[in-house]
Design a protein around this motif. Structure first.
Motif, PDB file in Angstrom:
ATOM      1  N   PHE A  88       0.875  -1.094  -0.102  1.00 59.57           N
ATOM      2  CA  PHE A  88      -0.182  -0.142   0.030  1.00 59.57           C
ATOM      3  C   PHE A  88       0.878   1.173  -0.052  1.00 59.57           C
ATOM      4  CE2 PHE A  88      -2.555  -3.385   2.322  1.00 59.57           C
ATOM      5  CZ  PHE A  88      -3.642  -3.307   1.595  1.00 59.57           C
ATOM      6  N   MET A  89       0.463   2.126  -0.925  1.00 58.73           N
ATOM      7  CA  MET A  89       1.147   3.506  -0.816  1.00 58.73           C
ATOM      8  C   MET A  89       0.229   4.253   0.462  1.00 58.73           C
ATOM      9  SD  MET A  89       1.339   6.325  -4.078  1.00 58.73           S
ATOM     10  CE  MET A  89       2.542   5.506  -4.851  1.00 58.73           C
ATOM     11  N   ALA A  90       1.112   4.702   1.121  1.00 58.50           N
ATOM     12  CA  ALA A  90       0.270   5.498   2.226  1.00 58.50           C
ATOM     13  C   ALA A  90       0.990   7.021   2.621  1.00 58.50           C
ATOM     14  CB  ALA A  90       0.420   4.487   3.520  1.00 58.50           C
ATOM     15  N   LYS A  91       0.044   7.867   2.967  1.00 62.09           N
ATOM     16  CA  LYS A  91       0.702   9.257   3.489  1.00 62.09           C
ATOM     17  C   LYS A  91       1.773   9.070   4.377  1.00 62.09           C
ATOM     18  CE  LYS A  91      -3.750  11.818   2.993  1.00 62.09           C
ATOM     19  NZ  LYS A  91      -4.459  12.537   3.554  1.00 62.09           N
ATOM     20  N   LYS A  92       2.779   9.987   4.035  1.00 63.75           N
ATOM     21  CA  LYS A  92       4.046  10.009   4.909  1.00 63.75           C
ATOM     22  C   LYS A  92       3.702  10.588   6.349  1.00 63.75           C
ATOM     23  CE  LYS A  92       8.389  12.722   5.205  1.00 63.75           C
ATOM     24  NZ  LYS A  92       8.870  13.832   4.738  1.00 63.75           N
ATOM     25  N   ASP A  93       2.510  11.146   6.548  1.00 64.69           N
ATOM     26  CA  ASP A  93       2.286  11.805   7.991  1.00 64.69           C
ATOM     27  C   ASP A  93       2.328  10.357   8.750  1.00 64.69           C
ATOM     28  OD1 ASP A  93       2.588  14.129   6.652  1.00 64.69           O
ATOM     29  OD2 ASP A  93       0.657  14.555   6.898  1.00 64.69           O
ATOM     30  N   LEU A  94       1.767   8.984   8.182  1.00 66.82           N
ATOM     31  CA  LEU A  94       1.156   8.129   9.263  1.00 66.82           C
ATOM     32  C   LEU A  94       2.438   7.575   9.688  1.00 66.82           C
ATOM     33  CD1 LEU A  94      -1.664   6.526   6.725  1.00 66.82           C
ATOM     34  CD2 LEU A  94      -1.864   7.864   8.771  1.00 66.82           C
ATOM     35  N   PHE A  95       3.571   7.659   9.085  1.00 66.92           N
ATOM     36  CA  PHE A  95       4.719   7.083   9.582  1.00 66.92           C
ATOM     37  C   PHE A  95       5.680   7.790  10.605  1.00 66.92           C
ATOM     38  CE2 PHE A  95       3.688   4.853   5.712  1.00 66.92           C
ATOM     39  CZ  PHE A  95       3.873   3.776   5.822  1.00 66.92           C
ATOM     40  N   ASN A  96       4.885   8.751  11.096  1.00 64.29           N
ATOM     41  CA  ASN A  96       5.870   9.712  12.203  1.00 64.29           C
ATOM     42  C   ASN A  96       5.934   9.116  13.521  1.00 64.29           C
ATOM     43  OD1 ASN A  96       5.797  11.801  10.289  1.00 64.29           O
ATOM     44  ND2 ASN A  96       4.098  12.997  11.085  1.00 64.29           N
ATOM     45  N   LYS A  97       5.467   8.228  13.840  1.00 65.86           N
ATOM     46  CA  LYS A  97       5.454   7.699  15.358  1.00 65.86           C
ATOM     47  C   LYS A  97       6.049   6.276  15.029  1.00 65.86           C
ATOM     48  CE  LYS A  97       2.206  10.057  18.000  1.00 65.86           C
ATOM     49  NZ  LYS A  97       0.809  10.100  18.642  1.00 65.86           N
ATOM     50  N   ALA A  98       7.098   5.862  15.673  1.00 61.47           N
ATOM     51  CA  ALA A  98       8.400   4.653  15.625  1.00 61.47           C
ATOM     52  C   ALA A  98       7.275   3.334  15.540  1.00 61.47           C
ATOM     53  CB  ALA A  98       9.073   4.600  16.502  1.00 61.47           C
ATOM     54  N   PHE A  99       6.299   3.485  16.447  1.00 58.17           N
ATOM     55  CA  PHE A  99       5.430   2.243  16.614  1.00 58.17           C
ATOM     56  C   PHE A  99       4.551   1.749  15.358  1.00 58.17           C
ATOM     57  CE2 PHE A  99       1.461   0.311  17.636  1.00 58.17           C
ATOM     58  CZ  PHE A  99       1.758  -1.061  18.089  1.00 58.17           C
ATOM     59  N   ILE A 100       3.936   3.050  14.867  1.00 58.54           N
ATOM     60  CA  ILE A 100       2.837   2.884  13.719  1.00 58.54           C
ATOM     61  C   ILE A 100       3.853   2.544  12.542  1.00 58.54           C
ATOM     62  CG2 ILE A 100       1.413   4.266  12.227  1.00 58.54           C
ATOM     63  CD1 ILE A 100       0.346   3.353  15.283  1.00 58.54           C
ATOM     64  N   LYS A 101       4.868   3.312  12.340  1.00 62.24           N
ATOM     65  CA  LYS A 101       5.761   3.029  11.331  1.00 62.24           C
ATOM     66  C   LYS A 101       6.129   1.892  11.316  1.00 62.24           C
ATOM     67  CE  LYS A 101      10.194   4.412   9.223  1.00 62.24           C
ATOM     68  NZ  LYS A 101      11.503   5.186   9.481  1.00 62.24           N
ATOM     69  N   ASN A 102       6.564   1.027  12.295  1.00 64.63           N
ATOM     70  CA  ASN A 102       6.902  -0.330  12.345  1.00 64.63           C
ATOM     71  C   ASN A 102       5.822  -1.200  12.034  1.00 64.63           C
ATOM     72  OD1 ASN A 102       8.675  -2.632  12.785  1.00 64.63           O
ATOM     73  ND2 ASN A 102       7.850  -2.936  14.710  1.00 64.63           N
ATOM     74  N   LEU A 103       4.599  -0.892  12.381  1.00 66.26           N
ATOM     75  CA  LEU A 103       3.502  -1.708  12.256  1.00 66.26           C
ATOM     76  C   LEU A 103       3.000  -1.729  10.857  1.00 66.26           C
ATOM     77  CD1 LEU A 103       1.138  -3.492  13.164  1.00 66.26           C
ATOM     78  CD2 LEU A 103      -0.249  -1.142  13.559  1.00 66.26           C
ATOM     79  N   LEU A 104       3.059  -0.307   9.975  1.00 65.07           N
ATOM     80  CA  LEU A 104       2.467  -0.113   8.891  1.00 65.07           C
ATOM     81  C   LEU A 104       3.466  -0.758   7.799  1.00 65.07           C
ATOM     82  CD1 LEU A 104       1.337   3.515   8.764  1.00 65.07           C
ATOM     83  CD2 LEU A 104      -0.008   1.425   8.672  1.00 65.07           C
ATOM     84  N   THR A 105       4.963  -0.728   8.096  1.00 63.33           N
ATOM     85  CA  THR A 105       5.872  -1.562   7.203  1.00 63.33           C
ATOM     86  C   THR A 105       5.781  -2.861   7.182  1.00 63.33           C
ATOM     87  OG1 THR A 105       7.386   0.285   7.761  1.00 63.33           O
ATOM     88  CG2 THR A 105       8.152  -1.831   6.910  1.00 63.33           C
ATOM     89  N   LYS A 106       5.151  -3.596   8.496  1.00 63.44           N
ATOM     90  CA  LYS A 106       4.918  -4.923   8.315  1.00 63.44           C
ATOM     91  C   LYS A 106       3.678  -5.386   7.704  1.00 63.44           C
ATOM     92  CE  LYS A 106       7.456  -6.018  12.720  1.00 63.44           C
ATOM     93  NZ  LYS A 106       7.642  -6.465  14.091  1.00 63.44           N
ATOM     94  N   LEU A 107       2.834  -4.403   7.523  1.00 63.43           N
ATOM     95  CA  LEU A 107       1.423  -4.592   6.776  1.00 63.43           C
ATOM     96  C   LEU A 107       1.625  -4.215   5.211  1.00 63.43           C
ATOM     97  CD1 LEU A 107      -0.932  -3.249   9.507  1.00 63.43           C
ATOM     98  CD2 LEU A 107      -0.480  -5.995   8.876  1.00 63.43           C
ATOM     99  N   ASN A 108       2.977  -3.883   4.803  1.00 64.22           N
ATOM    100  CA  ASN A 108       3.176  -3.842   3.402  1.00 64.22           C
ATOM    101  C   ASN A 108       3.085  -2.237   3.018  1.00 64.22           C
ATOM    102  OD1 ASN A 108       3.984  -6.304   3.333  1.00 64.22           O
ATOM    103  ND2 ASN A 108       2.361  -7.082   1.961  1.00 64.22           N
ATOM    104  N   ALA A 109       2.818  -1.493   3.977  1.00 58.60           N
ATOM    105  CA  ALA A 109       2.909  -0.130   3.797  1.00 58.60           C
ATOM    106  C   ALA A 109       4.157   0.666   3.166  1.00 58.60           C
ATOM    107  CB  ALA A 109       2.004   0.617   4.482  1.00 58.60           C
ATOM    108  N   PHE A 110       4.055   1.701   2.580  1.00 56.81           N
ATOM    109  CA  PHE A 110       5.219   2.301   2.323  1.00 56.81           C
ATOM    110  C   PHE A 110       4.785   3.947   2.151  1.00 56.81           C
ATOM    111  CE2 PHE A 110       3.965   0.994  -1.760  1.00 56.81           C
ATOM    112  CZ  PHE A 110       4.170   2.055  -2.603  1.00 56.81           C
ATOM    113  N   PRO A 111       5.709   5.012   2.611  1.00 54.45           N
ATOM    114  CA  PRO A 111       5.494   6.032   2.741  1.00 54.45           C
ATOM    115  C   PRO A 111       5.568   7.004   1.500  1.00 54.45           C
ATOM    116  CG  PRO A 111       7.520   5.982   3.895  1.00 54.45           C
ATOM    117  CD  PRO A 111       7.103   4.641   3.312  1.00 54.45           C
ATOM    118  N   VAL A 112       4.843   8.051   1.214  1.00 56.39           N
ATOM    119  CA  VAL A 112       4.802   8.949   0.123  1.00 56.39           C
ATOM    120  C   VAL A 112       4.467  10.237   0.522  1.00 56.39           C
ATOM    121  CG1 VAL A 112       3.895   9.671  -2.134  1.00 56.39           C
ATOM    122  CG2 VAL A 112       4.597   7.227  -1.834  1.00 56.39           C
ATOM    123  N   ASP A 113       5.225  11.186   0.275  1.00 51.70           N
ATOM    124  CA  ASP A 113       4.903  12.834   0.525  1.00 51.70           C
ATOM    125  C   ASP A 113       4.051  13.109  -0.846  1.00 51.70           C
ATOM    126  OD1 ASP A 113       4.717  15.139   1.117  1.00 51.70           O
ATOM    127  OD2 ASP A 113       6.853  15.655   1.771  1.00 51.70           O
TER     128      ASP A 113
END
Length: 197
Positions: free
Chosen positions: A60-85
């Protein structure tokens, strides 16, 4: 973790909302990569698309803002999401999806289905990525609840998949091709939303 999370979410959604209808799943390519472009209003449609395409995983292409917190970033990465500004798109907008598609993965991009400038940029981005990677775009529409309240109200859910849209290589007529494919995606959204469930 993606497979486990998808199964758990599928079970939870079924328990609180009933079974989701998936239309035209036979159109999914099982061996070739593609970009799935789905209408988007809330996190629920993202989850439902993941469930609908399972066992095919989506990146999943996801908003960069969702990756600001380490825990959420780690979770989203494990769920196949990657950040885009989205406001200041850089190389990641093209580089990461191209790498995934080269590995025969499926990339998910979620414009809202409207014609505003940000959503047009998202669709155009998908078109350029598809052209460079020589992969088709599959339009998808989610119809159903967008809030927890509506989910609990057991409003029906459905994912409707459309025919693959093939994108030619870009040349001097890049703008014309982009406009034609963008219009085809928008038209597909409209037609899929009008299908009877």
């Amino acid at each position: 973790m993606y497979n486990l999370a998808t199964k758990i979410l599928q079970l939870l959604l079924s328990l609180i909302n009933g079974r989701m209808k998936v239309m035209n799943k036979e159109k999914i390519s099982k061996n070739e990569p593609f970009i799935v472009v789905c209408t988007h209003k809330s996190w629920i449609d993202v989850v439902c698309l993941g469930v609908a395409l399972y066992p095919t995983p989506i990146h999943f292409m996801a908003k960069k803002d969702l990756f600001n917190k380490a825990f959420i970033k780690n979770l989203l990465t494990k769920l196949n999401a990657f950040p885009v500004d989205r406001s200041n798109p850089g190389s990641s907008v093209v580089k990461i999806p191209l790498e995934l598609l080269k590995k025969k993965k499926v990339v998910g991009i979620f414009p809202s289905g409207t014609r505003n400038s940000e959503e047009k940029a998202l669709k155009n981005g998908a078109i350029h990525i598809a052209s460079r990677a020589s992969v088709p775009i599959m339009p998808a529409v989610y119809i159903g609840p967008h809030t927890i309240k509506d989910l609990l109200g057991r409003k029906s859910r459905a994912i409707i998949l459309g025919d693959a849209i093939h994108v030619p290589k870009m040349g001097k007529d890049k703008e014309s091709i982009t406009e034609t494919i963008s219009e085809a995606i928008f038209k597909a959204f409209e037609e899929l939303e009008s299908e009877k469930l």
